[in-house]
Motif scaffolding. Structure first.
Motif, PDB file in Angstrom:
ATOM      1  N   LYS A 144      54.040 105.320   8.999  1.00 44.56           N
ATOM      2  CA  LYS A 144      54.902 104.175   8.737  1.00 44.56           C
ATOM      3  C   LYS A 144      56.295 104.667   8.378  1.00 44.56           C
ATOM      4  N   ARG A 145      57.314 103.958   8.857  1.00 46.69           N
ATOM      5  CA  ARG A 145      58.708 104.342   8.646  1.00 46.69           C
ATOM      6  C   ARG A 145      59.242 103.741   7.350  1.00 46.69           C
ATOM      7  N   TYR A 146      59.871 104.570   6.534  1.00 46.92           N
ATOM      8  CA  TYR A 146      60.479 104.100   5.288  1.00 46.92           C
ATOM      9  C   TYR A 146      61.929 104.566   5.237  1.00 46.92           C
ATOM     10  N   THR A 147      62.850 103.627   5.107  1.00 43.39           N
ATOM     11  CA  THR A 147      64.254 103.967   4.890  1.00 43.39           C
ATOM     12  C   THR A 147      64.488 104.155   3.393  1.00 43.39           C
ATOM     13  N   ALA A 148      65.703 104.561   3.040  1.00 41.00           N
ATOM     14  CA  ALA A 148      66.049 104.691   1.619  1.00 41.00           C
ATOM     15  C   ALA A 148      65.901 103.352   0.912  1.00 41.00           C
ATOM     16  N   SER A 149      66.351 102.279   1.562  1.00 39.74           N
ATOM     17  CA  SER A 149      66.241 100.941   0.961  1.00 39.74           C
ATOM     18  C   SER A 149      64.785 100.536   0.778  1.00 39.74           C
ATOM     19  N   ASP A 150      63.939 100.882   1.739  1.00 38.03           N
ATOM     20  CA  ASP A 150      62.515 100.553   1.631  1.00 38.03           C
ATOM     21  C   ASP A 150      61.894 101.207   0.400  1.00 38.03           C
ATOM     22  N   LEU A 151      62.217 102.477   0.183  1.00 35.47           N
ATOM     23  CA  LEU A 151      61.629 103.207  -0.938  1.00 35.47           C
ATOM     24  C   LEU A 151      62.126 102.659  -2.281  1.00 35.47           C
ATOM     25  N   VAL A 152      63.433 102.415  -2.382  1.00 31.54           N
ATOM     26  CA  VAL A 152      63.983 101.859  -3.624  1.00 31.54           C
ATOM     27  C   VAL A 152      63.390 100.483  -3.893  1.00 31.54           C
ATOM     28  N   ALA A 153      63.207  99.694  -2.824  1.00 32.43           N
ATOM     29  CA  ALA A 153      62.660  98.340  -2.969  1.00 32.43           C
ATOM     30  C   ALA A 153      61.275  98.355  -3.599  1.00 32.43           C
ATOM     31  N   LEU A 154      60.496  99.403  -3.347  1.00 30.23           N
ATOM     32  CA  LEU A 154      59.147  99.480  -3.924  1.00 30.23           C
ATOM     33  C   LEU A 154      59.215  99.547  -5.448  1.00 30.23           C
ATOM     34  N   ILE A 155      60.198 100.266  -5.979  1.00 33.17           N
ATOM     35  CA  ILE A 155      60.350 100.363  -7.434  1.00 33.17           C
ATOM     36  C   ILE A 155      60.905  99.060  -8.004  1.00 33.17           C
ATOM     37  N   LEU A 156      61.910  98.488  -7.333  1.00 34.59           N
ATOM     38  CA  LEU A 156      62.479  97.218  -7.803  1.00 34.59           C
ATOM     39  C   LEU A 156      61.434  96.104  -7.771  1.00 34.59           C
ATOM     40  N   LYS A 157      60.602  96.119  -6.743  1.00 32.10           N
ATOM     41  CA  LYS A 157      59.560  95.094  -6.619  1.00 32.10           C
ATOM     42  C   LYS A 157      58.522  95.233  -7.734  1.00 32.10           C
ATOM     43  N   GLU A 158      58.184  96.478  -8.076  1.00 30.64           N
ATOM     44  CA  GLU A 158      57.236  96.713  -9.166  1.00 30.64           C
ATOM     45  C   GLU A 158      57.794  96.163 -10.484  1.00 30.64           C
ATOM     46  N   LEU A 159      59.054  96.439 -10.757  1.00 24.86           N
ATOM     47  CA  LEU A 159      59.689  95.921 -11.971  1.00 24.86           C
ATOM     48  C   LEU A 159      59.710  94.396 -11.965  1.00 24.86           C
ATOM     49  N   LYS A 160      60.083  93.822 -10.834  1.00 25.09           N
ATOM     50  CA  LYS A 160      60.162  92.360 -10.716  1.00 25.09           C
ATOM     51  C   LYS A 160      58.788  91.719 -10.921  1.00 25.09           C
ATOM     52  N   ASN A 161      57.764  92.275 -10.300  1.00 28.36           N
ATOM     53  CA  ASN A 161      56.415  91.710 -10.432  1.00 28.36           C
ATOM     54  C   ASN A 161      55.949  91.718 -11.884  1.00 28.36           C
ATOM     55  N   ARG A 162      56.211  92.819 -12.578  1.00 28.30           N
ATOM     56  CA  ARG A 162      55.800  92.905 -13.989  1.00 28.30           C
ATOM     57  C   ARG A 162      56.554  91.885 -14.836  1.00 28.30           C
ATOM     58  N   ALA A 163      57.847  91.749 -14.568  1.00 33.61           N
ATOM     59  CA  ALA A 163      58.650  90.800 -15.343  1.00 33.61           C
ATOM     60  C   ALA A 163      58.263  89.358 -15.028  1.00 33.61           C
ATOM     61  N   ASP A 164      58.015  89.057 -13.753  1.00 35.00           N
ATOM     62  CA  ASP A 164      57.613  87.701 -13.359  1.00 35.00           C
ATOM     63  C   ASP A 164      56.319  87.283 -14.047  1.00 35.00           C
ATOM     64  N   LEU A 165      55.411  88.238 -14.238  1.00 38.22           N
ATOM     65  CA  LEU A 165      54.154  87.930 -14.936  1.00 38.22           C
ATOM     66  C   LEU A 165      54.423  87.550 -16.390  1.00 38.22           C
ATOM     67  N   ILE A 166      55.417  88.189 -16.994  1.00 37.11           N
ATOM     68  CA  ILE A 166      55.730  87.906 -18.397  1.00 37.11           C
ATOM     69  C   ILE A 166      56.318  86.505 -18.560  1.00 37.11           C
ATOM     70  N   ILE A 167      57.228  86.121 -17.667  1.00 39.55           N
ATOM     71  CA  ILE A 167      57.886  84.805 -17.813  1.00 39.55           C
ATOM     72  C   ILE A 167      57.140  83.696 -17.085  1.00 39.55           C
ATOM     73  N   GLY A 168      56.175  84.073 -16.235  1.00 36.56           N
ATOM     74  CA  GLY A 168      55.374  83.071 -15.535  1.00 36.56           C
ATOM     75  C   GLY A 168      56.101  82.349 -14.428  1.00 36.56           C
ATOM     76  N   GLN A 169      57.119  82.973 -13.851  1.00 35.86           N
ATOM     77  CA  GLN A 169      57.822  82.360 -12.725  1.00 35.86           C
ATOM     78  C   GLN A 169      58.511  83.435 -11.885  1.00 35.86           C
ATOM     79  N   ASP A 170      58.984  83.015 -10.725  1.00 34.70           N
ATOM     80  CA  ASP A 170      59.603  83.921  -9.767  1.00 34.70           C
ATOM     81  C   ASP A 170      61.119  83.943 -10.005  1.00 34.70           C
ATOM     82  N   CYS A 171      61.591  84.971 -10.675  1.00 38.66           N
ATOM     83  CA  CYS A 171      63.029  85.090 -10.950  1.00 38.66           C
ATOM     84  C   CYS A 171      63.692  85.868  -9.813  1.00 38.66           C
ATOM     85  N   ARG A 172      64.723  85.288  -9.230  1.00 39.12           N
ATOM     86  CA  ARG A 172      65.396  85.925  -8.097  1.00 39.12           C
ATOM     87  C   ARG A 172      66.857  86.245  -8.391  1.00 39.12           C
TER      88      ARG A 172
END
Length: 422
Positions: A91-119
């Motif tokens: 599978k092909r991963y660009t620099a943005s793809d790899l960084v997005a995996l970390i940002l997505k992990e942070l976002k998912n954890r935070a969204d669970l805390i507040i109970g909503q999808d913060c964008r």
């Protein structure tokens, strides 16, 4: 539904996210994770992903015998045009793809805390991603923007990381101060000179308070690389001699060892040609035991575990005069006492570069030491004793202030909501 925004400090070593409640005007929680990704060669069939982010990436990497693909210091590839993509399990991963995996992990954890999808997010960035190079800086900013989009953010603003740290410090002040902020992370050292005033905290326009920003591409990873070159590489055969022709001995190329001192060059050894060259050096060295350690390091992907040992040594020297550099794995045995004087000699060139840049920064921006009321240091690298000594020598009339060295930037970014009103 409540209104939240996230302040995100995507770092070379660690990444943090602060949840800011815009209605209550306060931080709800802060999350901190290592900026690590592990792609398992044995993915869990119950999961729709083949990767692990953060703390669990380390344990999975080690428990699986360091057999998969381990990725560290991703931030450093953002500005590198030579990096276009990497392929992991077809599978092909660009620099943005790899960084997005970390940002997505942070976002998912935070969204669970507040109970909503913060964008909505304010994301930190260094003053310079790669020294004063506009083209590389633009590339890094573009890639980071794309990563935020891929992670699910729709409203995004960017703030300099040292300004974020300053806004966190501002919350602790009783009155107005002219502050020099130094943010020393894994990849960069950034400076900001600004006026902080607790009465202005949260104001919509702080542009006039920001008097100077600058930065240099040196951080904790630079110290680790220098240490690996001086103290680590001899255990992997840096001085090994081989018999190129009968009776004529040469030392193996030093270039081999430059590539085990910098994480983004580790893939240098993936090519068949270089692997064949290494095998030949090993054979013509008479099967040198220490050179065999280099082959073991490469074949078994041990780089991260060796750098863990280096990091432990460095942390130890922040508090003690002697720290053990110890590593034992697959016949690689390192057990050496490192004195603070040795470590400081190893990193002295980088410390001097930071000091020289600081002088240039102040001269260029007409800042005298007497113009500074307060000195605020943040970032994990600010704990290194040579760094502390540098600032104490430059500003003997000031005491060094600091907050949480790993989360203060994220918290300050969360207080930068005014950027959405500009």
């Amino acid at each position: 539904m409540r209104n939240f925004l996230y302040g995100i400090d995507f770092g070379t070593t660690n990444s943090a996210l602060s949840i800011y409640d815009e209605e209550k005007e306060q931080i709800v929680d802060t999350i901190l994770i290592p900026s690590l990704i592990y792609f398992s060669n044995n993915p869990d069939n119950r999961s729709d992903t083949n990767y692990i982010v953060g703390e669990s990436a380390i344990s999975a990497y080690l428990s699986e015998g360091m057999d998969g693909r381990f990725i560290k210091s991703i931030k450093q590839i953002l500005s590198k045009s030579s990096f276009t993509e990497t392929r992991i399990q077809n599978k092909r991963y660009t620099a943005s793809d790899l960084v997005a995996l970390i940002l997505k992990e942070l976002k998912n954890r935070a969204d669970l805390i507040i109970g909503q999808d913060c964008r909505k997010a304010i994301i930190g960035r260094p003053v310079f991603f790669d020294d004063d190079n506009t083209q590389k800086d633009t590339l890094a900013q573009t890639r980071l923007s794309k990563a935020a989009e891929l992670a699910g953010f729709e409203e995004v603003r960017f703030q300099y990381e040292p300004i974020g740290a300053a806004f966190a410090y501002e919350k602790t002040l009783p009155h107005q101060e002219r502050v020099l902020v130094a943010d020393l992370g894994g990849g960069t050292t950034d400076f900001t000179y600004l006026v902080l005033d607790p009465a202005k905290s949260g104001s919509l326009n702080r542009r006039n308070d920001l008097m100077a920003t600058g930065g240099i591409y040196i951080g904790g990873d630079s110290f680790d690389s220098a240490f690996m070159w001086e103290k680590g590489t001899p255990y992997f055969g840096k001085y090994t001699q081989y018999e190129a022709t009968p009776g004529k001995k040469l030392t193996v190329p030093k270039s081999l060892y430059a590539n085990i001192c910098t994480w983004d060059k580790m893939n240098f050894f993936n090519g068949n040609r270089i692997k064949k060259d290494i095998e030949n050096y090993y054979y013509f060295s008479g099967y040198d035991r220490q050179f065999k350690n280099l082959i073991t390091l490469i074949d078994h992907n041990l780089g991260y575990s060796v750098f863990q040992a280096i990091e432990k040594t460095k942390i130890g020297l922040s508090a003690k005069d002697i720290s053990k550099f110890s590593y034992s794995n697959m016949d690689i045995d390192i057990d050496e006492d490192i004195q603070i004087s040795q470590f400081e000699a190893i990193i002295d060139k980088d410390i001097q570069k930071i000091g020289n840049y600081l002088e240039e920064f102040m001269l260029t921006n007409n800042i005298r030491s007497t113009d500074i009321d307060s000195l605020f240091l943040t970032g994990g690298t600010s704990l290194v004793r040579a760094v502390q000594h540098l600032f104490k020598f430059k500003f003997p009339h000031l005491s060094i202030k600091s907050g949480d060295n790993f989360t203060s930037v994220a918290k300050g970014l969360a207080f930068s909501g005014y950027l959405f009103n500009e």
